[in-house]
Design a protein around this motif. Structure first.
Motif, PDB file in Angstrom:
ATOM      1  N   GLY A 208       0.824  -1.211   0.000  1.00  0.00           N
ATOM      2  CA  GLY A 208       0.000   0.000   0.000  1.00  0.00           C
ATOM      3  C   GLY A 208       0.856   1.258   0.000  1.00  0.00           C
ATOM      4  N   LYS A 209       1.898   1.248   0.820  1.00  0.00           N
ATOM      5  CA  LYS A 209       2.767   2.430   0.892  1.00  0.00           C
ATOM      6  C   LYS A 209       3.467   2.656  -0.457  1.00  0.00           C
ATOM      7  N   LYS A 210       3.955   1.552  -1.040  1.00  0.00           N
ATOM      8  CA  LYS A 210       4.660   1.662  -2.329  1.00  0.00           C
ATOM      9  C   LYS A 210       3.734   2.154  -3.428  1.00  0.00           C
ATOM     10  N   GLU A 211       2.469   1.740  -3.337  1.00  0.00           N
ATOM     11  CA  GLU A 211       1.505   2.142  -4.370  1.00  0.00           C
ATOM     12  C   GLU A 211       1.101   3.609  -4.244  1.00  0.00           C
ATOM     13  N   GLY A 212       1.486   4.242  -3.129  1.00  0.00           N
ATOM     14  CA  GLY A 212       1.195   5.669  -2.969  1.00  0.00           C
ATOM     15  C   GLY A 212      -0.033   5.972  -2.139  1.00  0.00           C
ATOM     16  N   ALA A 213      -0.601   4.965  -1.486  1.00  0.00           N
ATOM     17  CA  ALA A 213      -1.708   5.245  -0.572  1.00  0.00           C
ATOM     18  C   ALA A 213      -1.133   5.926   0.674  1.00  0.00           C
ATOM     19  N   LYS A 214      -1.968   6.718   1.332  1.00  0.00           N
ATOM     20  CA  LYS A 214      -1.491   7.480   2.485  1.00  0.00           C
ATOM     21  C   LYS A 214      -1.797   6.715   3.769  1.00  0.00           C
ATOM     22  N   LEU A 215      -0.734   6.260   4.455  1.00  0.00           N
ATOM     23  CA  LEU A 215      -0.928   5.527   5.724  1.00  0.00           C
ATOM     24  C   LEU A 215      -1.251   6.540   6.814  1.00  0.00           C
TER      25      LEU A 215
ATOM     26  N   TYR B 154      -1.254  -6.639  15.913  1.00  0.00           N
ATOM     27  CA  TYR B 154      -0.993  -5.634  14.873  1.00  0.00           C
ATOM     28  C   TYR B 154      -1.859  -4.415  15.144  1.00  0.00           C
ATOM     29  N   LYS B 155      -1.338  -3.252  14.812  1.00  0.00           N
ATOM     30  CA  LYS B 155      -2.110  -2.025  15.057  1.00  0.00           C
ATOM     31  C   LYS B 155      -3.270  -1.910  14.075  1.00  0.00           C
ATOM     32  N   PRO B 156      -4.408  -1.425  14.542  1.00  0.00           N
ATOM     33  CA  PRO B 156      -5.476  -1.099  13.591  1.00  0.00           C
ATOM     34  C   PRO B 156      -4.901  -0.116  12.567  1.00  0.00           C
ATOM     35  N   THR B 157      -5.133  -0.420  11.297  1.00  0.00           N
ATOM     36  CA  THR B 157      -4.446   0.313  10.237  1.00  0.00           C
ATOM     37  C   THR B 157      -5.437   0.925   9.251  1.00  0.00           C
ATOM     38  N   VAL B 158      -5.177   2.192   8.890  1.00  0.00           N
ATOM     39  CA  VAL B 158      -6.057   2.865   7.925  1.00  0.00           C
ATOM     40  C   VAL B 158      -5.204   3.517   6.841  1.00  0.00           C
ATOM     41  N   PHE B 159      -5.563   3.250   5.602  1.00  0.00           N
ATOM     42  CA  PHE B 159      -4.962   3.928   4.459  1.00  0.00           C
ATOM     43  C   PHE B 159      -5.991   4.897   3.874  1.00  0.00           C
ATOM     44  N   ALA B 160      -5.582   6.153   3.633  1.00  0.00           N
ATOM     45  CA  ALA B 160      -6.462   7.121   2.974  1.00  0.00           C
ATOM     46  C   ALA B 160      -6.002   7.317   1.526  1.00  0.00           C
TER      47      ALA B 160
ATOM     48  N   VAL C 134      -9.462   3.475   2.477  1.00  0.00           N
ATOM     49  CA  VAL C 134     -10.523   4.468   2.317  1.00  0.00           C
ATOM     50  C   VAL C 134     -10.399   5.125   0.936  1.00  0.00           C
ATOM     51  N   ILE C 135     -11.499   5.123   0.222  1.00  0.00           N
ATOM     52  CA  ILE C 135     -11.511   5.566  -1.185  1.00  0.00           C
ATOM     53  C   ILE C 135     -12.537   6.689  -1.336  1.00  0.00           C
ATOM     54  N   LYS C 136     -12.143   7.781  -2.005  1.00  0.00           N
ATOM     55  CA  LYS C 136     -13.077   8.892  -2.232  1.00  0.00           C
ATOM     56  C   LYS C 136     -13.748   8.730  -3.604  1.00  0.00           C
ATOM     57  N   VAL C 137     -15.070   8.953  -3.644  1.00  0.00           N
ATOM     58  CA  VAL C 137     -15.777   8.918  -4.943  1.00  0.00           C
ATOM     59  C   VAL C 137     -16.631  10.183  -5.100  1.00  0.00           C
ATOM     60  N   LYS C 138     -16.878  10.529  -6.399  1.00  0.00           N
ATOM     61  CA  LYS C 138     -17.620  11.779  -6.676  1.00  0.00           C
ATOM     62  C   LYS C 138     -19.101  11.656  -6.331  1.00  0.00           C
ATOM     63  N   GLY C 139     -19.660  10.469  -6.516  1.00  0.00           N
ATOM     64  CA  GLY C 139     -21.095  10.353  -6.264  1.00  0.00           C
ATOM     65  C   GLY C 139     -21.537   8.903  -6.262  1.00  0.00           C
ATOM     66  N   PHE C 140     -22.820   8.692  -6.278  1.00  0.00           N
ATOM     67  CA  PHE C 140     -23.416   7.363  -6.165  1.00  0.00           C
ATOM     68  C   PHE C 140     -22.928   6.422  -7.268  1.00  0.00           C
ATOM     69  N   ASP C 141     -23.003   6.893  -8.532  1.00  0.00           N
ATOM     70  CA  ASP C 141     -22.660   5.995  -9.654  1.00  0.00           C
ATOM     71  C   ASP C 141     -21.211   5.509  -9.555  1.00  0.00           C
ATOM     72  N   GLU C 142     -20.322   6.442  -9.255  1.00  0.00           N
ATOM     73  CA  GLU C 142     -18.913   6.057  -9.138  1.00  0.00           C
ATOM     74  C   GLU C 142     -18.735   5.121  -7.928  1.00  0.00           C
ATOM     75  N   GLY C 143     -19.486   5.395  -6.875  1.00  0.00           N
ATOM     76  CA  GLY C 143     -19.409   4.549  -5.671  1.00  0.00           C
ATOM     77  C   GLY C 143     -19.741   3.103  -5.995  1.00  0.00           C
ATOM     78  N   ILE C 144     -20.806   2.916  -6.741  1.00  0.00           N
ATOM     79  CA  ILE C 144     -21.219   1.546  -7.094  1.00  0.00           C
ATOM     80  C   ILE C 144     -20.165   0.900  -7.996  1.00  0.00           C
ATOM     81  N   LYS C 145     -19.645   1.705  -8.911  1.00  0.00           N
ATOM     82  CA  LYS C 145     -18.647   1.168  -9.842  1.00  0.00           C
ATOM     83  C   LYS C 145     -17.406   0.696  -9.071  1.00  0.00           C
ATOM     84  N   VAL C 146     -16.963   1.517  -8.132  1.00  0.00           N
ATOM     85  CA  VAL C 146     -15.782   1.163  -7.327  1.00  0.00           C
ATOM     86  C   VAL C 146     -16.097  -0.071  -6.473  1.00  0.00           C
ATOM     87  N   LEU C 147     -17.272  -0.045  -5.894  1.00  0.00           N
ATOM     88  CA  LEU C 147     -17.654  -1.167  -5.037  1.00  0.00           C
ATOM     89  C   LEU C 147     -17.590  -2.494  -5.812  1.00  0.00           C
TER      90      LEU C 147
END
Ligand code: NAP
Ligand code: MG
Length: 495
Positions: A342-349, A367-373, A393-406
């Motif tokens: 995750g860190k190598k891929e550029g996600a924010k720990l 292991y510590k509870p871990t969150v990537f933003a 944690v993933i940000k989406v613009k709206g409902f349609d994108e949310g479903i697509k990501v899901l």
């Protein structure tokens, strides 16, 4: 002295023919030896299958209600020993005692459900196309089932398999996960005390590569019920497919909770904490992704990080502990490797990302509870199953994108949407590619009387749990009864 276990074959304790044993230790405290178990191989499986085969005719001949009554008595034993079995489960698996009580409770619910279902093994009656003739469909038992279990629900998952399979009139050979064998011993012990005859259920302890493979290949095994990873599931489908055996697969997940701008954020927070960090993230239905609409992304992320940071991690036998260890050192290493990815891929720990060390933590696999933003949907930590306390944690613009990501993973087990808008909730139920969708509830929390399973790489179309489990463990027989006294030919112009 830790207890020495033996395989259970034809109702008797039988050591592995090889004489080899292995240790089962507490993942929260490696000084705590839970028991010593046989490392069996194909010869032991042969003995167990032979016992199950010999026990089958008599068990099958018993009325279903009589079998159901034994399931009821076994369940009453589970009720009586709930606390003791929960403690044993926490010691061998690590999840907190509240959750292992829930695990035993799930077995209890499944057992009482089986008792009821033994009076409802319904068929179907249809009118015949010919006069003085009737047709109906009835359910029949199949024979010897092979059952291969994972370690994350040490008693509940074996109970999902054994209760319905036995109620339907089958016999079984069960292989517990190497990591959690004692819970299966306790569960099958209850079945025997309740009156399950010798040979109807047999336990063979040992590895997947030896015991599991032998079960898959055995010609007298009519079907295999497997819960575990998609990789092993594919192997099982391949071997059973070649031999035309039935095979039911409940596999991995990469479940997401979608939070829309109008959601009750406090509720969504409670949901994601329970979903992501319950069972230390080692549930097939764990919330591994939190997909958040842009308008509430910053707020939701802040809330999650603050709350996850406060989780009390420790030995699950302590009632105040909220998250236990990972089940093994290997599992902890896998989780940590994913954090590095995750860190190598550029996600924010933004929280955790390392083992917990010092004091009692050094005795186990914490292991510590871990969150990537700022995770993007194409990152490996967004699509691959991690099976640990890591939330992407993933940000989406709206409902349609949310479903697509899901929907953008190869898995399709569980899913959740948090919104107050009933129209969008209903649309999500329609569009989400998963076997289970929760509205305003976390991705975990299946109830035993409902079908459980998933789409895509999560399974092969079967659903354990609920009445659908009884479809897996029985074969249909279509019956025609002609009371005309003459030869009537279907499909032939008789005029
Ligand atoms: P796993 O590695 O697939 O193991 C599951 C079981 O299969 C274990 O008993 C294992 O034996 C055995 N096995 C391994 N290789 C085998 C082979 N070649 N032939 C026959 N059996 C074999 O999974 P896990 O790591 O224990 O459990 C975690 C996985 O299970 C996750 O992917 C999770 O999502 C999934 N899971 C799914 C559900 C569901 O209902 N969908 C529920 C819980 C877990 P060993 O004792 O040697 O490990
Ligand atoms: Mg494994």
């Amino acid at each position: 002295m830790a207890k020495e276990y033996a395989n259970l074959i034809n109702g008797k304790p039988v050591p592995a023919r090889s004489g080899k044993m292995y240790e089962n230790r507490n993942p929260a405290d490696q000084d705590d030896l839970v028991g010593v178990f046989p490392s069996s191989d194909a010869e032991d499986v042969n003995d167990a299958v032979a016992a199950a085969k010999a026990a089958y005719p008599e068990w099958r001949a018993l009325p279903a209600q009589a079998r159901g009554d034994i399931m009821r008595r076994a369940t009453e034993i589970l009720v009586k020993h709930k606390e003791e079995f929960a403690e044993l489960e926490t010691r061998e698996m690590g999840k907190v005692i509240k959750e292992t009580r829930g695990d035993v409770q799930e077995a209890i619910d499944t057992g009482f459900y089986a008792f009821g279902e033994s009076r409802r093994l319904w068929g179907t009656v249809a009118p015949s196309e010919l006069p003085n003739k009737m047709t109906y469909v009835t359910r029949q038992p199949m024979g010897v089932w092979g059952m291969i279990c994972p370690w994350n629900f040490p008693m509940a998952i074996p109970s999902w398999k054994l209760f319905p399979a036995l109620t339907c009139g089958n016999t079984a050979v069960i292989k517990p996960a190497t990591l959690t064998p004692a819970s299966v011993d306790a569960f099958v012990g209850a079945l025997h005390k309740a009156g399950v005859p010798e040979g109807v259920v047999n336990i063979v302890y040992g590895s997947g590569s030896k015991v599991g493979e032998a079960l898959l290949h055995h010609p007298d095994v009519c079907g295999v019920s497997f819960t575990g990873s998609s990789e092993v599931g594919k192997r099982i489908a391949e071997v059973t497919g070649k031999n035309l055996k039935r095979c039911s697969l409940e596999l991995g997940g990469k479940n997401a909770q979608l939070v829309l701008n109008d959601a009750d954020l406090d509720l969504a927070l409670e949901g994601v904490l329970w979903g992501a960090f319950g069972t230390t993230g080692q549930r097939c239905t764990a919330t591994s992704r939190l997909v958040v609409e842009a308008g509430v992304y910053d707020k939701m992320l802040e809330m999650v990080v603050e709350a996850a940071n406060k989780l009390n991690v420790g030995n699950g036998l302590d009632e105040t502990v909220e998250m236990g260890p990972l089940v093994s050192d290997g599992q902890r290493n896998t989780v940590h490797e994913y954090v590095e990815v995750g860190k190598k891929e550029g996600a924010k720990l933004v929280l955790g990302g390392e083992p917990l060390a010092g004091g009692d933590y050094d005795k186990g696999f914490f292991y510590k509870p871990t969150v990537f933003a700022d995770v993007t949907p194409d990152m490996r930590i967004a699509v691959e199953e991690i099976f640990g306390p890591v939330l992407s944690v993933i940000k989406v613009k709206g409902f349609d994108e949310g479903i697509k990501v899901l929907n953008s993973t190869r898995y399709g087990l569980s899913s959740a949407i948090y919104t107050k808008d009933v129209n969008r909730a209903m649309k999500a139920v329609e569009l989400i590619e998963a076997g289970i969708t929760y509205v305003n509830a976390p991705t975990i929390g299946a109830e035993c009387h409902m079908p459980f399973g998933g789409v895509k790489d999560t399974g092969n179309g079967h659903r354990e749990g609920g009445w659908t489990a009884y479809e897996i463990f029985s074969e249909l027989k279509t019956v025609y009864i002609d009371y005309s006294g003459g030869l009537q030919r279907a499909q032939i112009d008789n005029a």
